[in-house]
Design an enzyme around this catalytic site. Structure first.
Site, PDB file in Angstrom:
ATOM      1  N   GLU A 288      28.203  34.728  45.084  1.00  0.00           N
ATOM      2  CA  GLU A 288      28.149  34.248  43.702  1.00  0.00           C
ATOM      3  C   GLU A 288      26.952  33.320  43.484  1.00  0.00           C
ATOM      4  O   GLU A 288      26.437  33.213  42.369  1.00  0.00           O
ATOM      5  CB  GLU A 288      29.456  33.514  43.347  1.00  0.00           C
ATOM      6  CG  GLU A 288      30.117  34.092  42.111  1.00  0.00           C
ATOM      7  CD  GLU A 288      31.500  33.544  41.833  1.00  0.00           C
ATOM      8  OE1 GLU A 288      32.424  34.352  41.700  1.00  0.00           O
ATOM      9  OE2 GLU A 288      31.672  32.316  41.741  1.00  0.00           O
ATOM     10  N   HIS A 309      35.639  48.736  66.539  1.00  0.00           N
ATOM     11  CA  HIS A 309      36.211  50.088  66.618  1.00  0.00           C
ATOM     12  C   HIS A 309      36.262  50.756  65.245  1.00  0.00           C
ATOM     13  O   HIS A 309      36.937  51.764  65.069  1.00  0.00           O
ATOM     14  CB  HIS A 309      37.595  50.014  67.266  1.00  0.00           C
ATOM     15  CG  HIS A 309      37.519  49.484  68.669  1.00  0.00           C
ATOM     16  ND1 HIS A 309      37.516  50.314  69.777  1.00  0.00           N
ATOM     17  CD2 HIS A 309      37.371  48.221  69.136  1.00  0.00           C
ATOM     18  CE1 HIS A 309      37.398  49.563  70.865  1.00  0.00           C
ATOM     19  NE2 HIS A 309      37.302  48.299  70.502  1.00  0.00           N
ATOM     20  N   LYS A 423      35.124  40.622  32.517  1.00  0.00           N
ATOM     21  CA  LYS A 423      36.133  39.937  31.694  1.00  0.00           C
ATOM     22  C   LYS A 423      36.040  40.423  30.254  1.00  0.00           C
ATOM     23  O   LYS A 423      37.055  40.705  29.623  1.00  0.00           O
ATOM     24  CB  LYS A 423      35.902  38.416  31.709  1.00  0.00           C
ATOM     25  CG  LYS A 423      36.171  37.752  33.028  1.00  0.00           C
ATOM     26  CD  LYS A 423      36.051  36.235  32.871  1.00  0.00           C
ATOM     27  CE  LYS A 423      36.020  35.562  34.222  1.00  0.00           C
ATOM     28  NZ  LYS A 423      35.651  34.148  34.162  1.00  0.00           N
TER      29      LYS A 423
HETATM   30  O1  PA5 Z   1      33.149  29.730  41.870  1.00  0.00           O
HETATM   31  C1  PA5 Z   1      33.505  29.906  40.722  1.00  0.00           C
HETATM   32  O2  PA5 Z   1      33.074  29.208  39.793  1.00  0.00           O
HETATM   33  C2  PA5 Z   1      34.519  30.973  40.378  1.00  0.00           C
HETATM   34  O3  PA5 Z   1      34.793  31.768  41.463  1.00  0.00           O
HETATM   35  C3  PA5 Z   1      35.811  30.349  39.891  1.00  0.00           C
HETATM   36  O4  PA5 Z   1      36.317  29.508  40.889  1.00  0.00           O
HETATM   37  C4  PA5 Z   1      36.836  31.407  39.531  1.00  0.00           C
HETATM   38  O5  PA5 Z   1      36.293  32.290  38.599  1.00  0.00           O
HETATM   39  C5  PA5 Z   1      38.086  30.754  38.950  1.00  0.00           C
HETATM   40  O6  PA5 Z   1      37.765  29.987  37.831  1.00  0.00           O
HETATM   41  P1  PA5 Z   1      38.759  28.903  37.274  1.00  0.00           P
HETATM   42  O7  PA5 Z   1      38.942  27.859  38.297  1.00  0.00           O
HETATM   43  O8  PA5 Z   1      38.092  28.384  36.038  1.00  0.00           O
HETATM   44  O9  PA5 Z   1      40.068  29.602  36.959  1.00  0.00           O
END
Ligand code: PA5
Length: 441
Positions: A288, A309, A423
């Site tokens: 990310e 394996h 989303k």
């Molecule tokens: O690292 C990030 O920002 C994302 O992976 C969020 O943690 C994830 O989308 C969950 O978001 P939230 O904590 O707002 O529900």
């Protein structure tokens, strides 16, 4: 050895001293950008000082919640997705027995929700909650993420039905933004105990906030030691300005050198299955943070010897597009001997007298040499043992290296604009108000 370190003995034919020297100036500049707070995404740098500036009152309050709830529950449901659950799961699964759910324990067993929309998963979870006492934490920074919102609605209804509304409200702990979001509003209205995720800490960098600390403490692990390990690694990362005295700079430098040489895939390898979720957390952290603007190393993970394996063939002889990063743990938590068998029908008496750890380490060394000789550069991260202190080090090491590596790559490591596309499509397909007539992206 009490601290994690980078070992390049299986890398030398792939990375020259010249390349390291030249990359050192780049990662130092990236470190400077990070610490000056002037780089991209600079409103999300709260994690840098988190272990040093952690308010003791938060850890104490978490311990009070554990003391209040743990004696009366068997299960603790952690609702969250992405950065709001992977760090806690990584630490808990690294420390707990593989068979924890089947063992009698004085500590609650942590189960997860909000990380999937599988109907079968929730059906099975509710059946488990029918017959076991439990409490819940619901973790969402934005307080609006669909997966945890759906899970919380389902689990909350079950909890209120099982214990009544008043008792249920004492068994729910919200972890969310200080001011905004649907979860914040629900928590205020229902008077749930609540912890705040600091504004300047993004989800994937939040494991050392209550996001990670609450579930980890509830599972019976020492959060003071976790923070101490992270803080010691912070001191190392902040003070070290050479590759040899700063493992985070070294790791960031090596992976960027390899990436520029066409190694576009990094496999994080472990030889201990309980590190699987460390890899899942790491994949999110790096995927990310770096996968944007058409750039970034693709993070992948393997658990050996199991995956030797299945994926071993590809790593040994497939496309030469990857490098491996081995998490090599020196000391195991326990010891199991190989029993002797006078008949030796299975032919493994040559192993009698060796510990399983010795055998596993030889499998690890044999694998590193074979992969290195087969064209896969290997970075080795030497880890002294797996406990809370060392896991705290490992977490901070990977976070700091990620910030430096992202800036070296030239991206903003602290945003995730690409996560929104699915989303939007999901909301259009489900008919969420406000999305009527919009085009799928
Ligand atoms: O690292 C990030 O920002 C994302 O992976 C969020 O943690 C994830 O989308 C969950 O978001 P939230 O904590 O707002 O529900």
């Amino acid at each position: 050895m009490n601290s994690i370190s980078i070992n390049t003995e299986h890398l030398n034919k792939y990375v020259t001293e010249e390349e390291k020297k030249s990359m050192l100036s780049e990662v130092l500049e990236a470190k400077q950008t990070l610490l000056s707070g002037k780089g991209k995404g600079n409103d999300f740098l709260g994690w840098v000082n988190l272990p040093a500036e952690q308010d003791n009152a938060i850890a104490e309050s978490i311990k009070n919640d554990v003391a209040r709830l743990a004696p009366k529950i068997k299960l603790f449901v952690v609702i969250g997705i992405g950065g709001s659950y992977l760090g806690a799961r990584a630490v808990i699964e690294a420390l707990q027995s593989e068979f924890a759910q089947s063992l009698a324990s004085q500590h609650p067993f942590v189960v997860y929700a909000g990380h999937t929309l599988s109907e079968d998963y929730y059906h099975q979870l509710l059946s488990l909650l029918d017959t076991n006492d439990y409490a819940v934490t619901v973790i969402s920074k934005s307080g609006t993420t669909t997966e945890p919102a759906v899970a919380f609605r389902i689990v909350k209804a079950h909890l209120e039905n099982k214990y009544g509304k008043e008792e249920a409200s004492k068994r729910i702990i919200a972890v969310t933004d200080a001011r905004r979001g649907a979860l914040h509003d629900i928590a205020v209205q229902e008077k749930y105990p609540m912890y705040v995720i600091p504004d300047n800490v993004g989800g994937r960098f939040s494991v050392l906030t209550p996001v990670g600390l609450l579930p980890i403490a509830m599972a019976g692990y020492n959060i003071d030691e976790l923070l101490r390990g992270a803080n010691d690694m912070r001191n190392t990362c902040l003070s070290g300005n050479n590759l040899d005295d700063n493992p985070a700079l070294f790791y960031a430098a090596l992976r960027n050198i390899l990436y520029r040489k066409g190694k576009k895939v990094e496999m994080l390898v472990n030889f201990l299955p309980n590190l699987k979720y460390i890899s899942e957390w790491w994949k999110q952290l790096y995927g990310e943070s770096e996968g944007k603007e058409g750039k970034g190393i693709l993070p992948h993970s393997l658990s050996f010897t199991t995956d030797l394996h299945s994926m071993g063939q590809y790593v040994q002889e497939g496309e030469r597009i990857m490098f491996e990063t081995f998490i090599s743990v020196e000391k195991p938590g326990s010891s199991v001997a190989i029993p002797s068998d006078p008949q030796n029908l299975d032919g493994i008496n040559y192993l009698v007298g060796k510990t399983l750890n010795e055998i596993n380490h030889n499998a690890e060394l044999g694998t590193m040499i074979a992969h290195r000789n087969g064209g896969v550069p290997v970075i080795k991260i030497d880890v002294p043992r797996i406990d809370e202190y060392v896991l705290g080090q490992l977490i901070y090491f990977f976070e700091f290296a990620c910030g430096v590596s992202g800036y070296t790559l030239g991206v903003n490591p602290f945003d995730q604009p690409g996560v929104e596309a699915y989303k939007k499509n999901m909301f259009i397909l489900l008919g969420k108000p406000g999305y009527e007539g919009k085009d799928l992206v």
